[in-house]
Design a protein around this motif. Structure first.
Motif, PDB file in Angstrom:
ATOM      1  N   ARG A 114      33.450  85.788 -38.766  1.00 26.94           N
ATOM      2  CA  ARG A 114      33.423  84.745 -37.745  1.00 26.94           C
ATOM      3  C   ARG A 114      34.635  83.845 -37.918  1.00 26.94           C
ATOM      4  O   ARG A 114      35.194  83.777 -39.009  1.00 26.94           O
ATOM      5  CB  ARG A 114      32.146  83.910 -37.881  1.00 26.94           C
ATOM      6  N   ALA A 115      34.979  83.119 -36.888  1.00 27.04           N
ATOM      7  CA  ALA A 115      36.112  82.199 -36.991  1.00 27.04           C
ATOM      8  C   ALA A 115      35.894  81.197 -38.123  1.00 27.04           C
ATOM      9  O   ALA A 115      36.852  80.785 -38.796  1.00 27.04           O
ATOM     10  CB  ALA A 115      36.326  81.479 -35.664  1.00 27.04           C
ATOM     11  N   ALA A 116      34.638  80.825 -38.364  1.00 26.52           N
ATOM     12  CA  ALA A 116      34.320  79.862 -39.421  1.00 26.52           C
ATOM     13  C   ALA A 116      34.563  80.415 -40.820  1.00 26.52           C
ATOM     14  O   ALA A 116      34.565  79.653 -41.799  1.00 26.52           O
ATOM     15  CB  ALA A 116      32.863  79.414 -39.306  1.00 26.52           C
ATOM     16  N   ASP A 117      34.781  81.725 -40.937  1.00 22.29           N
ATOM     17  CA  ASP A 117      35.096  82.324 -42.239  1.00 22.29           C
ATOM     18  C   ASP A 117      36.560  82.105 -42.614  1.00 22.29           C
ATOM     19  O   ASP A 117      36.963  82.440 -43.736  1.00 22.29           O
ATOM     20  CB  ASP A 117      34.801  83.825 -42.228  1.00 22.29           C
ATOM     21  N   THR A 118      37.352  81.585 -41.689  1.00 25.53           N
ATOM     22  CA  THR A 118      38.755  81.307 -41.982  1.00 25.53           C
ATOM     23  C   THR A 118      38.858  80.337 -43.144  1.00 25.53           C
ATOM     24  O   THR A 118      38.340  79.224 -43.090  1.00 25.53           O
ATOM     25  CB  THR A 118      39.454  80.732 -40.744  1.00 25.53           C
ATOM     26  N   ALA A 119      39.500  80.784 -44.217  1.00 21.26           N
ATOM     27  CA  ALA A 119      39.576  79.986 -45.448  1.00 21.26           C
ATOM     28  C   ALA A 119      40.405  80.767 -46.465  1.00 21.26           C
ATOM     29  O   ALA A 119      40.816  81.900 -46.201  1.00 21.26           O
ATOM     30  CB  ALA A 119      38.182  79.737 -46.013  1.00 21.26           C
TER      31      ALA A 119
ATOM     32  N   LEU B  93      42.437  84.100 -45.558  1.00 21.46           N
ATOM     33  CA  LEU B  93      41.837  84.880 -44.476  1.00 21.46           C
ATOM     34  C   LEU B  93      41.878  84.093 -43.177  1.00 21.46           C
ATOM     35  O   LEU B  93      41.439  82.936 -43.126  1.00 21.46           O
ATOM     36  CB  LEU B  93      40.387  85.236 -44.821  1.00 21.46           C
ATOM     37  N   LEU B  94      42.390  84.716 -42.133  1.00 18.82           N
ATOM     38  CA  LEU B  94      42.400  84.116 -40.798  1.00 18.82           C
ATOM     39  C   LEU B  94      41.583  85.004 -39.879  1.00 18.82           C
ATOM     40  O   LEU B  94      41.906  86.185 -39.721  1.00 18.82           O
ATOM     41  CB  LEU B  94      43.830  83.985 -40.278  1.00 18.82           C
ATOM     42  N   VAL B  95      40.533  84.449 -39.301  1.00 15.77           N
ATOM     43  CA  VAL B  95      39.700  85.178 -38.369  1.00 15.77           C
ATOM     44  C   VAL B  95      39.908  84.587 -36.982  1.00 15.77           C
ATOM     45  O   VAL B  95      39.609  83.413 -36.746  1.00 15.77           O
ATOM     46  CB  VAL B  95      38.212  85.099 -38.759  1.00 15.77           C
ATOM     47  N   SER B  96      40.424  85.388 -36.095  1.00 14.78           N
ATOM     48  CA  SER B  96      40.741  84.911 -34.744  1.00 14.78           C
ATOM     49  C   SER B  96      39.598  85.223 -33.779  1.00 14.78           C
ATOM     50  O   SER B  96      39.013  86.307 -33.853  1.00 14.78           O
ATOM     51  CB  SER B  96      42.023  85.571 -34.239  1.00 14.78           C
TER      52      SER B  96
ATOM     53  N   LEU C  53      45.332  87.829 -44.927  1.00 15.56           N
ATOM     54  CA  LEU C  53      44.636  88.829 -44.127  1.00 15.56           C
ATOM     55  C   LEU C  53      44.284  88.198 -42.793  1.00 15.56           C
ATOM     56  O   LEU C  53      43.677  87.123 -42.758  1.00 15.56           O
ATOM     57  CB  LEU C  53      43.372  89.291 -44.864  1.00 15.56           C
ATOM     58  N   SER C  54      44.654  88.889 -41.717  1.00 16.59           N
ATOM     59  CA  SER C  54      44.383  88.378 -40.381  1.00 16.59           C
ATOM     60  C   SER C  54      43.564  89.409 -39.615  1.00 16.59           C
ATOM     61  O   SER C  54      43.983  90.566 -39.473  1.00 16.59           O
ATOM     62  CB  SER C  54      45.699  88.096 -39.647  1.00 16.59           C
ATOM     63  N   ILE C  55      42.380  89.021 -39.139  1.00 15.42           N
ATOM     64  CA  ILE C  55      41.501  89.949 -38.439  1.00 15.42           C
ATOM     65  C   ILE C  55      40.897  89.270 -37.218  1.00 15.42           C
ATOM     66  O   ILE C  55      41.023  88.055 -37.027  1.00 15.42           O
ATOM     67  CB  ILE C  55      40.372  90.460 -39.360  1.00 15.42           C
ATOM     68  N   GLN C  56      40.203  90.065 -36.407  1.00 16.53           N
ATOM     69  CA  GLN C  56      39.498  89.548 -35.241  1.00 16.53           C
ATOM     70  C   GLN C  56      38.033  89.312 -35.589  1.00 16.53           C
ATOM     71  O   GLN C  56      37.472  89.970 -36.484  1.00 16.53           O
ATOM     72  CB  GLN C  56      39.582  90.553 -34.088  1.00 16.53           C
ATOM     73  N   GLU C  57      37.426  88.379 -34.895  1.00 16.00           N
ATOM     74  CA  GLU C  57      35.993  88.140 -35.079  1.00 16.00           C
ATOM     75  C   GLU C  57      35.221  89.440 -34.914  1.00 16.00           C
ATOM     76  O   GLU C  57      35.528  90.263 -34.040  1.00 16.00           O
ATOM     77  CB  GLU C  57      35.491  87.128 -34.040  1.00 16.00           C
ATOM     78  N   GLY C  58      34.216  89.620 -35.748  1.00 18.52           N
ATOM     79  CA  GLY C  58      33.393  90.825 -35.690  1.00 18.52           C
ATOM     80  C   GLY C  58      33.854  91.915 -36.638  1.00 18.52           C
ATOM     81  O   GLY C  58      33.058  92.794 -36.996  1.00 18.52           O
ATOM     82  N   GLU C  59      35.123  91.866 -37.027  1.00 21.80           N
ATOM     83  CA  GLU C  59      35.622  92.866 -37.973  1.00 21.80           C
ATOM     84  C   GLU C  59      35.190  92.510 -39.393  1.00 21.80           C
ATOM     85  O   GLU C  59      34.767  91.388 -39.675  1.00 21.80           O
ATOM     86  CB  GLU C  59      37.149  92.952 -37.903  1.00 21.80           C
ATOM     87  N   ASN C  60      35.321  93.488 -40.280  1.00 20.77           N
ATOM     88  CA  ASN C  60      35.031  93.248 -41.696  1.00 20.77           C
ATOM     89  C   ASN C  60      36.310  92.884 -42.438  1.00 20.77           C
ATOM     90  O   ASN C  60      37.400  93.349 -42.088  1.00 20.77           O
ATOM     91  CB  ASN C  60      34.429  94.501 -42.336  1.00 20.77           C
TER      92      ASN C  60
END
Lengths: 113, 114
Positions: free
Chosen positions: A80-85, A109-112, A11-18
């Protein structure tokens, strides 16, 4: 046998998204636990939800459990980007005796920013 | 919660050799477990380490290949014997503390077998 199956696999999303991740399992359980793993390191425990519970919250995390559908979901709000894991669900089957966990394959999960 | 340490954190070994991984917990726990995570895969339970008795192994894992010791309530070792490249994995120990059913994991040992 593999108990939990997460989707999506990635799953790839932008910061701030759920971000929502789902987990399905096959047998009756005592509880279901969600974990986070950063870059192949140790697992961080996020939430445990018992079979008689339907929803739990912890900070930006919300977990639901539907035992009739044998499924659970993990929602991370305002990511947040730190949620990337990688995120794993793990089930503690009923009658397992030793609290042994069976893990799903995980969602990456990748948070950009 | 529990603070769990593992040694070594990583190692590169030659095939045919053995490596012993240590797991130390900061409190006495009844249940300790050893898991393997092969590259890009999820975790698979190897065995439950019982204090004062032999470990209980899961299907596909045998004592000769993965001998386990549990000399007291805060410590356990897992040995990976006669290693081959297929044993390259992250090995993690975990514990269940108190009566919460929550399972906590150590930081893992990343093993590479050449």
């Amino acid at each position: 046998s593999q108990q939990g199956e997460e989707d999506p696999q990635a799953l790839s999303i932008q910061e701030g998204e759920n971000a929502t991740m789902n987990c399905s399992y096959k047998t009756s359980i005592n509880n279901l636990q969600w974990y986070r793993q950063n870059s192949g390191r140790g697992l961080v425990h996020l939430i445990l939800i018992r079979s008689n519970e339907r929803e739990k919250h912890s900070g930006r995390l919300r977990v639901t459990l539907d035992t009739s559908k044998k499924s659970s979901s993990l929602l991370i709000t305002a990511s947040r980007a730190a949620d990337t894991a990688s995120y794993f669900c793990a089930t503690d089957p009923q009658n397992s005796g030793y609290s042994t966990l069976t893990f799903g394959k995980g969602t990456m999960l990748l948070v950009s920013p | 919660s529990a603070v769990i340490s593992q040694k070594p954190s990583r190692d590169i070994c030659q095939r045919g050799t053995s490596l012993t991984i240590q797991c130390q917990v900061d409190s006495q726990v009844t249940m300790m477990f050893w898991y393997r995570q092969q590259p890009g895969q999820s975790l698979t339970l190897i065995a439950t380490a019982n204090q004062g008795s032999e470990a209980t192994y899961e299907s596909g894992f045998v004592i000769d290949k993965f001998p386990i010791s549990r000399p007291n309530l805060t410590f356990s070792t897992l040995t990976v014997s006669n290693m081959s490249p297929e044993d390259s994995s992250i090995y993690l120990c975990s514990v269940v503390t108190g009566n919460t059913d929550t399972q906590y994991f150590g930081p893992g040992t990343r093993l590479t077998v050449l």
